[in-house]
Design an enzyme around this catalytic site. Sequence first.
Site, PDB file in Angstrom:
ATOM      1  N   ASP B   7     -42.397 -32.390  -1.048  1.00 27.10           N
ATOM      2  CA  ASP B   7     -42.676 -30.964  -1.217  1.00 27.10           C
ATOM      3  C   ASP B   7     -43.809 -30.888  -2.233  1.00 27.10           C
ATOM      4  OD1 ASP B   7     -42.484 -28.199  -1.148  1.00 27.10           O
ATOM      5  OD2 ASP B   7     -40.905 -28.131  -2.669  1.00 27.10           O
ATOM      6  N   GLU B  68     -44.515 -31.034   3.441  1.00 27.35           N
ATOM      7  CA  GLU B  68     -44.476 -29.619   3.810  1.00 27.35           C
ATOM      8  C   GLU B  68     -45.891 -29.074   3.870  1.00 27.35           C
ATOM      9  OE1 GLU B  68     -41.154 -27.128   3.005  1.00 27.35           O
ATOM     10  OE2 GLU B  68     -42.428 -25.651   2.027  1.00 27.35           O
ATOM     11  N   ASP B 141     -37.195 -28.308  -5.811  1.00 25.87           N
ATOM     12  CA  ASP B 141     -38.266 -29.029  -5.125  1.00 25.87           C
ATOM     13  C   ASP B 141     -37.749 -30.317  -4.486  1.00 25.87           C
ATOM     14  OD1 ASP B 141     -40.756 -27.516  -6.600  1.00 25.87           O
ATOM     15  OD2 ASP B 141     -39.059 -27.871  -7.915  1.00 25.87           O
TER      16      ASP B 141
END
Lengths: 172, 172
Positions: B7, B68, B141
């Site tokens: 992420d 992501e 996260d």
Amino acid sequence: MRVIGIDPGLTRCGVGIVEGTVGRLPTMIALGVVRTSPSLDVARRLVELESGLEEYFNRYAPEAVAIERVFSQHNLASVMDTAQAAGVAALVGARRGLSVTFHTPSEVKAAVSGSGSAGKAQVTQMVMRILRLEVAPKPADAADALAIAVTHVWRGGATNRYAAAVAAAKRR
Amino acid sequence: MRVIGIDPGLTRCGVGIVEGTVGRLPTMIALGVVRTSPSLDVARRLVELESGLEEYFNRYAPEAVAIERVFSQHNLASVMDTAQAAGVAALVGARRGLSVTFHTPSEVKAAVSGSGSAGKAQVTQMVMRILRLEVAPKPADAADALAIAVTHVWRGGATNRYAAAVAAAKRR
């Protein structure tokens, strides 16, 4: 001070190397473009970009890095690609202990032409005059990279004292 | 297949490593966060991020990378930072010959919860159930990174045949 100017991009990443000091006409050392294969995925293109940029850093040993700051454009996907390319360019420079500074497009236009809203042709014209070039630098990405490098020289170079101190220590 | 989910972020970059195959419950191998110093400039933070991620790659030897995909948010400056961080993460993976795939936030939500518009809490809850975790992974996260890795495993992993072929050749 020898500055590498970088106009970040995945398809064409402009590179312009300039030497000079504040208040003097700088000299062009080199210019070029790093291209990556559009048939590869983004991640692999970033690897190609990294090694292409490394070659310029190895060959011309710049003392500072100036990168055009990416702004939102019409096409979001291409902005993200450009931002990722800018990140790799910043990484390559910072890994060597060099100062890395981002300049906005309008800062670059203002520095070389006196107007933050100057057109592309006007910027190229001014870059040619400043660097005493007989022909327009091509492609446009390389001309932009030279303008970024000139901007950095004229704005007084490293504003990042930490980076400047690290770079100075490494040169000793 | 062992997947590292990332992420991306400069302040906190979530990392989650998961092992599994399509149609089975995957297992969590590790999770964590790479933080970079907010007092440094962006370029130097990207260098910190690179070495932080390298540690995870060295230690856990993932076979595929799932990141992501960054989307435009309210704050343009932070989007650019995140995109640059994503670029460095992709570079680190691709440099090792691993496949690197980007998944959108809604793909991740849909994969783990069945709905592309699931809330954060719902995604965390589903990640806990899928990976049989007794406590919620923290910080958020890292939980997101696990969700990205799970998504990648369940979507069948490497969709990039070139990267898969390179990775297979390297393992030989």
